[in-house]
Write a protein that holds these residues in place. Sequence first.
Motif, mmCIF file in Angstrom:
data_model
loop_
_atom_site.group_PDB
_atom_site.id
_atom_site.type_symbol
_atom_site.label_atom_id
_atom_site.label_comp_id
_atom_site.label_asym_id
_atom_site.label_seq_id
_atom_site.Cartn_x
_atom_site.Cartn_y
_atom_site.Cartn_z
ATOM 1 N N UNK A 229 0.248 5.403 -0.895
ATOM 2 C CA UNK A 229 0.401 6.686 -0.224
ATOM 3 C C UNK A 229 -0.446 7.782 -0.862
ATOM 4 N N UNK A 230 -0.791 7.618 -2.141
ATOM 5 C CA UNK A 230 -1.622 8.600 -2.839
ATOM 6 C C UNK A 230 -3.080 8.165 -2.932
ATOM 7 N N UNK A 231 -3.464 7.147 -2.196
ATOM 8 C CA UNK A 231 -4.829 6.621 -2.301
ATOM 9 C C UNK A 231 -5.748 7.234 -1.258
ATOM 10 N N UNK A 232 -7.040 7.109 -1.514
ATOM 11 C CA UNK A 232 -8.033 7.507 -0.521
ATOM 12 C C UNK A 232 -8.171 6.440 0.563
ATOM 13 N N UNK A 233 -7.820 5.206 0.237
ATOM 14 C CA UNK A 233 -7.968 4.124 1.199
ATOM 15 C C UNK A 233 -7.046 4.284 2.404
ATOM 16 N N UNK A 234 -5.875 4.892 2.226
ATOM 17 C CA UNK A 234 -5.021 5.100 3.389
ATOM 18 C C UNK A 234 -5.673 6.107 4.336
ATOM 19 N N UNK A 235 -6.332 7.111 3.773
ATOM 20 C CA UNK A 235 -7.045 8.082 4.609
ATOM 21 C C UNK A 235 -8.171 7.396 5.366
ATOM 22 N N UNK A 239 -8.461 6.883 9.405
ATOM 23 C CA UNK A 239 -9.643 7.463 10.046
ATOM 24 C C UNK A 239 -10.448 6.404 10.799
ATOM 25 N N UNK A 240 -10.633 5.247 10.181
ATOM 26 C CA UNK A 240 -11.392 4.171 10.829
ATOM 27 C C UNK A 240 -10.681 3.684 12.086
ATOM 28 N N UNK A 241 -9.371 3.602 12.014
ATOM 29 C CA UNK A 241 -8.610 3.172 13.187
ATOM 30 C C UNK A 241 -8.788 4.165 14.329
ATOM 31 N N UNK A 242 -8.667 5.451 14.016
ATOM 32 C CA UNK A 242 -8.765 6.467 15.059
ATOM 33 C C UNK A 242 -10.181 6.551 15.627
ATOM 34 N N UNK A 243 -11.189 6.276 14.784
ATOM 35 C CA UNK A 243 -12.592 6.356 15.211
ATOM 36 C C UNK A 243 -13.105 5.020 15.747
ATOM 37 N N UNK A 244 -12.250 4.006 15.751
ATOM 38 C CA UNK A 244 -12.590 2.672 16.274
ATOM 39 C C UNK A 244 -13.833 2.097 15.586
ATOM 40 N N UNK A 245 -13.814 2.116 14.267
ATOM 41 C CA UNK A 245 -14.903 1.558 13.469
ATOM 42 C C UNK A 245 -14.319 0.738 12.336
ATOM 43 N N UNK A 246 -15.128 -0.140 11.728
ATOM 44 C CA UNK A 246 -14.626 -0.895 10.574
ATOM 45 C C UNK A 246 -14.362 0.039 9.392
ATOM 46 N N UNK A 247 -13.274 -0.144 8.671
ATOM 47 C CA UNK A 247 -13.006 0.710 7.510
ATOM 48 C C UNK A 247 -13.899 0.345 6.327
ATOM 49 N N UNK A 248 -14.113 1.330 5.473
ATOM 50 C CA UNK A 248 -14.884 1.118 4.248
ATOM 51 C C UNK A 248 -13.977 1.437 3.068
ATOM 52 N N UNK A 249 -13.136 0.504 2.709
ATOM 53 C CA UNK A 249 -12.201 0.708 1.609
ATOM 54 C C UNK A 249 -12.914 0.628 0.270
ATOM 55 N N UNK A 250 -12.476 1.497 -0.665
ATOM 56 C CA UNK A 250 -13.134 1.567 -1.973
ATOM 57 C C UNK A 250 -12.160 1.343 -3.124
ATOM 58 N N UNK A 251 -10.971 0.867 -2.793
ATOM 59 C CA UNK A 251 -9.977 0.604 -3.844
ATOM 60 C C UNK A 251 -9.718 1.851 -4.670
ATOM 61 N N UNK A 252 -9.633 2.970 -3.993
ATOM 62 C CA UNK A 252 -9.389 4.247 -4.681
ATOM 63 C C UNK A 252 -8.135 4.918 -4.144
#
Length: 252
Positions: A229-235, A239-252
């Motif tokens: 819940x405190x990660x950047x990856x949830x953001x 965002x990727x889901x809403x923009x219909x694109x593949x996510x770019x997770x950074x383990x942050x």
Amino acid sequence: MKFGERITYDIDGHVAIMTIHGVGPMNLLVEDYYQCYNDAIVQFRDDNSRVLVIKSANPNHFTAGFDVNDIYEGLRAGWSNMYTDGDMVTPKPIVLATKGYCVGDGFGVLLASDFVFADASTQISCPETKLGFNAVTMQVKFAQRIGHNRTMEFMMGDLHDVKWLDKVGLLTKECDGDVDEVALAYAHKIANNNAPIAVRGTKGAIWHTVNSHKDEAIDFALWAKDMTLDSKDIEEGVAAFMEKRPPEFKNE
């Protein structure tokens, strides 16, 4: 009987019928659904009905799960806590009628059900990791029922069809006709042909056998959820889901 705007609860002989009224064409679950669901489960636990059927008011989908537009507020406030997530709640049996999307917390309802009737259109998934956070009780209960490897594969969020549901042992019957009618007929069969006390005893014994010794696993899953819940990856996941694109997770 109505529980808010999200649940209607009817009695047909010895069978209770809970109908979910979600939002939009995918029957999405929003904040007030969860308390309505819990209130209806308590009603079923305490009334004189013998079997519960859970179905959707939507003609095409059981539910596509939590509305991601509310995901930050909902997760932090703990909206999506259903009484059946971590406890049996009632020894009376629950019959699910599902079709189309049965996703996220919809799949949580499936795991809480003792009998699952599914239309051929049914597609199930738990997309939490694709959105950047962890489910809690679902992967714990699922792993206890189908094993480590299959649960890991499922929890990566891809859609699975009704054949897969049958393969892993969670399907009672795939329905060619109206799944709601088939599930209701089966519920009446249980209610009318089996001793209620014996049915409750059977469910209780099975449930405790499958779900014992899960407290440590759930505690760890809760800790993992708080971390996400405190990660950047949830953001990024949202965002990727809403923009219909593949996510770019950074383990942050």
